[in-house]
Design a protein around this motif. Structure first.
Motif, PDB file in Angstrom:
ATOM      1  N   PHE A 157      -9.458  -2.769  11.465  1.00 22.56           N
ATOM      2  CA  PHE A 157     -10.791  -3.176  10.310  1.00 22.56           C
ATOM      3  C   PHE A 157     -11.101  -3.937   9.044  1.00 22.56           C
ATOM      4  N   TYR A 158      -9.603  -4.757   9.697  1.00 24.38           N
ATOM      5  CA  TYR A 158      -9.905  -6.224   9.275  1.00 24.38           C
ATOM      6  C   TYR A 158      -9.900  -7.028  10.024  1.00 24.38           C
ATOM      7  N   PRO A 159     -11.265  -7.942  10.881  1.00 21.75           N
ATOM      8  CA  PRO A 159     -11.354  -8.518  12.281  1.00 21.75           C
ATOM      9  C   PRO A 159     -10.895 -10.100  11.296  1.00 21.75           C
ATOM     10  N   THR A 160     -10.562 -10.511  10.499  1.00 15.96           N
ATOM     11  CA  THR A 160     -10.477 -11.560  10.037  1.00 15.96           C
ATOM     12  C   THR A 160      -9.299 -11.991   9.216  1.00 15.96           C
ATOM     13  N   PHE A 161      -8.345 -10.461   9.406  1.00 19.12           N
ATOM     14  CA  PHE A 161      -7.044 -10.336   9.419  1.00 19.12           C
ATOM     15  C   PHE A 161      -6.010 -11.595   9.814  1.00 19.12           C
ATOM     16  N   THR A 162      -5.905 -12.329   8.575  1.00 23.12           N
ATOM     17  CA  THR A 162      -4.665 -12.966   9.759  1.00 23.12           C
ATOM     18  C   THR A 162      -3.097 -12.933   8.947  1.00 23.12           C
ATOM     19  N   ASN A 163      -2.059 -12.744   8.790  1.00 22.29           N
ATOM     20  CA  ASN A 163      -0.812 -13.240   8.380  1.00 22.29           C
ATOM     21  C   ASN A 163       0.190 -14.690   8.677  1.00 22.29           C
ATOM     22  N   ASP A 164      -0.815 -16.168   8.217  1.00 20.56           N
ATOM     23  CA  ASP A 164      -0.281 -17.263   8.630  1.00 20.56           C
ATOM     24  C   ASP A 164       0.923 -17.914   7.253  1.00 20.56           C
ATOM     25  N   MET A 165       0.839 -17.941   6.380  1.00 18.35           N
ATOM     26  CA  MET A 165       1.568 -18.245   5.818  1.00 18.35           C
ATOM     27  C   MET A 165       2.857 -18.034   6.010  1.00 18.35           C
ATOM     28  N   PHE A 166       3.513 -17.141   5.980  1.00 18.81           N
ATOM     29  CA  PHE A 166       4.806 -16.466   6.501  1.00 18.81           C
ATOM     30  C   PHE A 166       4.612 -15.508   6.950  1.00 18.81           C
ATOM     31  N   TYR A 167       5.881 -15.048   7.254  1.00 21.34           N
ATOM     32  CA  TYR A 167       6.023 -13.556   8.097  1.00 21.34           C
ATOM     33  C   TYR A 167       6.081 -12.678   6.815  1.00 21.34           C
ATOM     34  N   CYS A 168       5.639 -11.156   6.564  1.00 21.14           N
ATOM     35  CA  CYS A 168       5.826 -10.656   5.965  1.00 21.14           C
ATOM     36  C   CYS A 168       5.563  -9.249   6.349  1.00 21.14           C
ATOM     37  N   PRO A 169       6.709  -8.678   5.866  1.00 24.07           N
ATOM     38  CA  PRO A 169       6.226  -7.196   6.750  1.00 24.07           C
ATOM     39  C   PRO A 169       5.069  -6.690   6.171  1.00 24.07           C
ATOM     40  N   LEU A 170       4.311  -5.772   6.921  1.00 23.27           N
ATOM     41  CA  LEU A 170       2.875  -5.360   6.242  1.00 23.27           C
ATOM     42  C   LEU A 170       3.303  -4.397   5.425  1.00 23.27           C
ATOM     43  N   ALA A 171       4.754  -3.773   5.578  1.00 21.48           N
ATOM     44  CA  ALA A 171       4.801  -2.736   4.590  1.00 21.48           C
ATOM     45  C   ALA A 171       5.548  -3.118   3.455  1.00 21.48           C
ATOM     46  N   LEU A 172       6.221  -3.821   3.566  1.00 29.84           N
ATOM     47  CA  LEU A 172       6.641  -4.438   2.455  1.00 29.84           C
ATOM     48  C   LEU A 172       5.334  -5.491   1.586  1.00 29.84           C
ATOM     49  N   GLN A 173       4.514  -5.618   1.676  1.00 29.43           N
ATOM     50  CA  GLN A 173       3.599  -5.792   1.517  1.00 29.43           C
ATOM     51  C   GLN A 173       3.073  -5.195   0.348  1.00 29.43           C
ATOM     52  N   TRP A 174       2.897  -3.711   1.912  1.00 26.50           N
ATOM     53  CA  TRP A 174       1.904  -2.667   1.110  1.00 26.50           C
ATOM     54  C   TRP A 174       3.155  -2.176  -0.245  1.00 26.50           C
ATOM     55  N   LEU A 175       3.854  -2.340  -0.152  1.00 26.24           N
ATOM     56  CA  LEU A 175       4.696  -1.628  -0.952  1.00 26.24           C
ATOM     57  C   LEU A 175       5.147  -2.845  -2.567  1.00 26.24           C
ATOM     58  N   PHE A 176       5.230  -4.482  -2.151  1.00 26.91           N
ATOM     59  CA  PHE A 176       4.306  -5.130  -3.387  1.00 26.91           C
ATOM     60  C   PHE A 176       3.190  -5.052  -4.609  1.00 26.91           C
ATOM     61  N   GLY A 177       2.248  -4.850  -3.407  1.00 21.86           N
ATOM     62  CA  GLY A 177       0.999  -4.384  -3.739  1.00 21.86           C
ATOM     63  C   GLY A 177       0.734  -2.884  -4.456  1.00 21.86           C
ATOM     64  N   PHE A 178       1.495  -1.958  -3.993  1.00 26.16           N
ATOM     65  CA  PHE A 178       1.619  -0.490  -4.650  1.00 26.16           C
ATOM     66  C   PHE A 178       2.156  -0.552  -6.160  1.00 26.16           C
ATOM     67  N   LEU A 179       3.877  -2.029  -6.133  1.00 27.90           N
ATOM     68  CA  LEU A 179       3.730  -1.635  -7.464  1.00 27.90           C
ATOM     69  C   LEU A 179       3.926  -2.681  -8.041  1.00 27.90           C
ATOM     70  N   MET A 180       2.776  -3.322  -8.068  1.00 33.39           N
ATOM     71  CA  MET A 180       1.362  -4.010  -8.685  1.00 33.39           C
ATOM     72  C   MET A 180       0.028  -3.197  -9.409  1.00 33.39           C
ATOM     73  N   GLU A 181       0.495  -1.690  -8.500  1.00 32.74           N
ATOM     74  CA  GLU A 181      -0.625  -1.774  -9.465  1.00 32.74           C
ATOM     75  C   GLU A 181      -0.057  -0.798 -10.608  1.00 32.74           C
ATOM     76  N   TYR A 182      -1.239  -0.172 -11.474  1.00 41.83           N
ATOM     77  CA  TYR A 182      -1.248   0.578 -12.615  1.00 41.83           C
ATOM     78  C   TYR A 182      -2.064   1.771 -12.863  1.00 41.83           C
ATOM     79  N   GLU A 183      -1.243   2.465 -13.063  1.00 38.43           N
ATOM     80  CA  GLU A 183      -0.865   4.213 -13.041  1.00 38.43           C
ATOM     81  C   GLU A 183      -0.867   4.175 -14.791  1.00 38.43           C
ATOM     82  N   TYR A 184      -1.890   4.884 -15.223  1.00 40.82           N
ATOM     83  CA  TYR A 184      -2.111   5.790 -16.682  1.00 40.82           C
ATOM     84  C   TYR A 184      -1.816   4.313 -17.960  1.00 40.82           C
ATOM     85  N   GLY A 185      -2.186   2.885 -16.976  1.00 40.89           N
ATOM     86  CA  GLY A 185      -2.572   1.760 -18.247  1.00 40.89           C
ATOM     87  C   GLY A 185      -1.177   0.896 -18.758  1.00 40.89           C
TER      88      GLY A 185
END
Length: 138
Positions: A32-60
């Motif tokens: 779904f993202y043809p330009t997807f690369t994970n070049d900087m360092f290897y971090c599992p995508l599941a952990l990347q998703w988890l960190f992104g999820f925890l940084m999102e706002y819920e009810y402010g």
């Protein structure tokens, strides 16, 4: 009949599903993202998703505040719990001990369910997965 050692079963029960999820995430990201690369360092995508999820706002509020709240409640309740459990059995009734643990459960789950319902859903899903792993080891 052959029975695997417990550490081998634990390793397979935990890493197998995690590797499958990681593989699916990489395939979907590449599709779904043809330009997807994970070049900087290897971090599992599941952990990347988890960190992104925890940084999102819920009810402010950011969701990591829920984790901070859990840590504070557990830290503040650990000493009274230790003192309660270290008393001799004849000095403390079972009802008082049960009421104390119910109070901790209400403090842990009530405000988080109200303020961060999606975080609580993730916590329930993780708890079910951990309990499933323990059941398969039994």
């Amino acid at each position: 009949s052959f029975r695997m050692p417990m550490m081998m079963r634990l390793f397979l029960n935990v890493t197998g599903p995690l590797l499958a999820v990681e593989l699916v995430l990489y395939v979907m990201a590449a599709r779904f993202y043809p330009t997807f690369t994970n070049d900087m360092f290897y971090c599992p995508l599941a952990l990347q998703w988890l960190f992104g999820f925890l940084m999102e706002y819920e009810y402010g509020y950011p969701r990591y505040w829920g984790l901070l709240y859990w840590g504070i409640v557990l830290a503040l309740s650990s000493l009274p719990t230790y003192l309660l459990l270290s008393l001799p059995a004849q000095k403390i009734s079972v009802v008082v001990t049960r009421k104390w643990f119910h109070l901790i459960a209400v403090l842990l789950f009530g405000p988080i369910t109200w303020q961060f319902p999606q975080l609580m859903s993730l916590a329930y899903a993780i708890a079910v997965c951990v309990l499933s792993v323990f059941e398969t080891l039994r």
